[in-house]
Design an enzyme around this catalytic site. Structure first.
Site, short mmCIF file in Angstrom:
data_model
loop_
_atom_site.label_atom_id
_atom_site.label_comp_id
_atom_site.label_asym_id
_atom_site.label_seq_id
_atom_site.Cartn_x
_atom_site.Cartn_y
_atom_site.Cartn_z
N GLY A 22 -4.16 50.10 26.62
CA GLY A 22 -4.24 49.24 25.46
C GLY A 22 -5.18 48.07 25.62
N ASP A 68 5.93 44.64 38.06
CA ASP A 68 6.48 44.36 36.74
C ASP A 68 6.59 42.85 36.61
OD1 ASP A 68 7.83 44.09 34.39
OD2 ASP A 68 9.55 45.31 34.94
N VAL A 69 5.60 42.23 35.96
CA VAL A 69 5.57 40.77 35.90
C VAL A 69 6.52 40.21 34.84
CG1 VAL A 69 3.23 40.63 36.81
CG2 VAL A 69 3.58 40.67 34.34
N TYR A 164 10.03 37.72 19.82
CA TYR A 164 8.58 37.90 19.94
C TYR A 164 7.84 36.72 19.30
CZ TYR A 164 4.07 40.33 19.93
OH TYR A 164 2.76 40.68 20.13
N LYS A 168 5.72 33.97 21.51
CA LYS A 168 4.28 33.89 21.31
C LYS A 168 3.87 32.51 20.79
CE LYS A 168 3.04 38.01 22.69
NZ LYS A 168 2.26 38.16 23.95
N THR A 199 -2.42 50.08 19.56
CA THR A 199 -2.06 50.33 20.95
C THR A 199 -0.95 51.37 20.99
OG1 THR A 199 -0.46 48.53 20.82
CG2 THR A 199 -2.68 47.97 21.58
#
Length: 260
Positions: A22, A68-69, A164, A168, A199
């Site tokens: 993506g 895996d951050v 989300y 953000k 994506t």
């Protein structure tokens, strides 16, 4: 100097999270095309290996660090490892994120909320703390690029999961704050705020909830969703000397969606 020379990244190293596919993949390839060596950070997958191969084919040095951050401790560990194994990082692209859950707030377990805020916000904070801190210590400046979303400014329609939007929006303000703090160190911090790009997660939404994607596309003045490749040039600009006086910006790239 030719103006295009200011976009070159020769001798620079970029660390990109969520780099296997993506938007992350396309930004990594674009930065490599401009001359940067690349550190790819993502969960282990065939896609990660494929991206590494494509960066190598461009002729740039590539370091692959599976991690895996979304887990803050893992984020700190992999960034510390990157500095030890790959060397100084000049450009940090915090790209990891995603909505993942379509749950009304009143039905969202707090543990799920925390996990998704870690994915979309704390991951960037942890990586910036380590990599940005090393930039300050080195004293040669640097670039931090945070991938936020137009949902930092407008709520997604026909879909839930307000973790989300919340994360953000916080990421944009985090970007602005460190831009102020770190400008004296020659470090710029900017956010990219994409609209609808096709994506893999959005292709999944198209399959499961086509009415959501169709409604969003209908509101884009450009008439179509973005291609992940469209983000690469913007990342190169923000990573390069061409943007040396831009910091604290949140750059929307959405085909005009938020103009309406």
């Amino acid at each position: 100097m030719n103006v295009l020379d200011r976009f070159r990244l020769d001798g620079k190293r970029a660390l990109v999270t969520g780099a296997s596919r993506g938007l992350g993949r396309e930004m990594a390839l674009a930065l490599a095309s401009a001359g940067a060596d690349i550190v790819l950070v993502a969960r282990p997958s065939d896609d990660l290996d494929a991206t590494a191969g494509d960066v190598g084919a461009i002729g740039r040095e590539v370091t692959v660090l599976p991690a895996d951050v979304s887990d803050p401790e893992s984020a700190v560990a992999v960034c510390t490892r990157a500095l030890a194994e790959a060397g100084p990082v000049d450009i940090l692209v915090n790209n990891v994120g995603g909505r993942r859950e379509n749950i009304q707030l009143q039905d969202t377990p707090l543990a799920t909320w925390r996990k998704l805020v870690d994915l979309n916000l704390t991951s960037a904070v942890a990586c910036t703390k380590v990599i940005g801190g090393a930039m300050i210590d080195r004293g040669t400046g640097g670039r931090v690029i945070n991938v936020a979303s137009i949902n930092a400014f407008v709520a997604g329609r026909g879909i839930s999961g307000r973790h989300y939007e919340t994360a953000k929006a916080a990421l944009v303000q985090f970007t602005r704050s460190i831009a102020v703090d770190w400008a004296p160190h020659g470090i710029t911090a900017n956010a990219i705020c994409p609209g609808l790009f096709m994506t893999a997660p959005n292709r999944r939404w198209l399959k499961e909830r086509p009415e959501v994607i169709d409604a969003a596309v209908a509101m884009i003045p450009a008439g179509h969703a973005g291609d992940p490749e469209d983000l690469g040039p913007l990342a190169v600009y923000l990573a390069s000397d061409a943007s040396r006086f831009m910091t604290g910006a949140a750059l929307v790239i959405d085909g005009g969606f938020t103009c309406l």
